[in-house]
Design an enzyme around this catalytic site. Structure first.
Site, mmCIF file in Angstrom:
data_model
loop_
_atom_site.group_PDB
_atom_site.id
_atom_site.type_symbol
_atom_site.label_atom_id
_atom_site.label_comp_id
_atom_site.label_asym_id
_atom_site.label_seq_id
_atom_site.Cartn_x
_atom_site.Cartn_y
_atom_site.Cartn_z
ATOM 1 N N CYS A 30 2.071 20.133 7.098
ATOM 2 C CA CYS A 30 2.520 20.021 5.875
ATOM 3 C C CYS A 30 3.881 19.214 5.816
ATOM 4 O O CYS A 30 4.063 18.418 5.147
ATOM 5 C CB CYS A 30 3.088 21.383 5.385
ATOM 6 S SG CYS A 30 2.070 22.841 5.691
ATOM 7 N N ASP A 31 4.825 19.298 6.887
ATOM 8 C CA ASP A 31 5.959 18.701 7.086
ATOM 9 C C ASP A 31 6.288 17.455 8.156
ATOM 10 O O ASP A 31 7.266 16.845 8.012
ATOM 11 C CB ASP A 31 7.050 19.800 7.349
ATOM 12 C CG ASP A 31 7.016 20.898 6.071
ATOM 13 O OD1 ASP A 31 6.631 20.572 4.974
ATOM 14 O OD2 ASP A 31 7.349 21.936 6.535
ATOM 15 N N CYS A 48 4.849 24.593 9.786
ATOM 16 C CA CYS A 48 3.734 23.805 9.370
ATOM 17 C C CYS A 48 3.915 22.251 9.675
ATOM 18 O O CYS A 48 4.384 21.632 8.833
ATOM 19 C CB CYS A 48 3.313 23.987 7.849
ATOM 20 S SG CYS A 48 1.907 23.339 7.616
#
Ligand code: NAP
Length: 310
Positions: free
Chosen positions: A137-138, A134
């Protein structure tokens, strides 16, 4: 605790929200079981440019949030839980949801698909420590670092483009030399100065599990057989998804890759059980098609309930 519902929807992505909206507007008071990944794949993406109605595009998380609010406005109930098992041999269907049992007159399966992993020897140990599926997200954690993205489809291109916001360099590693990605996405990636391509190459392992961080990848060129060590700080995967249908094994028909088989778009082989979105669609896999089949499943559930009303 046990309850009986007209409609239970498994999953809260694009198809689940749409099914919820339609069944709520039919006054069926649907119960939506949000699942492990609330909001589905759209909640993990950035700008969505191909959902009609948003000429400037819309952020994925915003789009699913809007869908949810719209469904809730008409009485859809959302529950943060997931389906552990289901008995579809009798109606109402028996659903085990956490510690509760819910009886469902109709069931709409909109459980979507989850990121696929490569299955490398040290991959699982490094998830959350440099291995990710992701980018939204990261990606931020790798500001100023070099990043690898694996895959040759739209997801890989999209991830790579997004990661250029943080990384000094993004290398897309793909196992072939032709790409599945759409022309527009591929060209955007090719034109980006921060992105380089490594084709005909597979990742065989990721290091360094001992240090709990990603330091390098073991690569193999599939044409020459040459093995090399490729230094990097992060490994992002954009290699597609696997359908979330395991809990229906033995009860519903599936294809060899685990996608639920449907006829007439959304019908499963059990009367009163419908499947929509990415859990049954291996061909289109778009937000708009997921929404479309979510709508169809809702209309069929409504018709079924009407026909079976006592
Ligand atoms: P995809 O189109 O199935 O592409 C998956 C890629 O990963 C392929 O290039 C595949 O290689 C590679 N791959 C699969 N398993 C692998 C493995 N074990 N090792 C190495 N490589 C592997 O999946 P996707 O990119 O997630 O796209 C799915 C759908 O969503 C598509 O319809 C796409 O158009 C859509 N989508 C659209 C957008 C957008 O429009 N902005 C963004 C994201 C996704 P091969 O090519 O060799 O099979």
């Amino acid at each position: 605790m046990s309850e009986t519902r007209n409609v239970v929807i498994i999953g809260s992505g694009c198809s689940g929200h749409t099914a919820a909206l339609y069944t709520a507007r039919a006054n069926l008071k649907p119960l939506v079981i949000e699942g492990h990944e609330p909001g589905g794949q759209l909640s993990l993406t950035t700008m969505v440019e191909n959902f009609p109605g948003f000429p400037e595009g819309i952020m994925g998380p915003q789009l699913v949030e809007n869908m949810r609010k719209q469904a809730e406005r008409f009485g859809a109930e959302y529950r943060m839980a997931h389906l552990t098992s289901a008995d579809l041999s009798q109606r109402p269907f028996v659903l085990h949801i956490g510690h509760n049992v819910v009886h469902a007159q109709t069931l709409i399966i909109a459980s979507g698909a989850s990121a696929r992993w490569l299955g490398l020897p040290h991959e699982q140990q490094l998830i959350g420590h440099g291995v990710s599926s992701c980018a939204t997200c990261d990606g931020f954690f790798f500001t100023g670092k070099e990043i690898v993205v694996v895959g040759g489809g739209d997801s890989a291109m999209e991830e790579a483009l997004f990661l250029t916001r943080f990384a000094t360099k993004v290398t897309i590693i793909h196992r072939r030399d032709t790409f599945r990605a759409s022309k527009i996405m591929l060209e955007r990636a090719q034109k980006n100065d921060k992105i380089q391509f490594l084709t005909d190459t597979i990742v065989e392992d990721v290091h360094d599990a001992g240090k709990q961080e990603v330091t390098s990848l073991k690569l193999r060129n599939v044409k020459t057989g040459e093995v090399s060590d490729f230094p990097t700080s992060a490994l992002f995967l954009g290699i597609g998804h696997v359908p979330n249908a395991k809990m229906f094994e033995g009860q519903l028909d599936m294809d060899a890759d685990g996608y639920l088989k449907t006829h007439n778009y959304v019908f499963t082989r059990v009367h009163g059980v419908y499947a929509c979105g990415d859990v049954q669609d291996r061909r289109y896999r778009q937000a708009i098609t997921a929404a479309g089949t979510g709508c169809m499943a809702a209309i069929e559930a409504e018709k079924f309930l009407e026909a079976h009303a006592k």
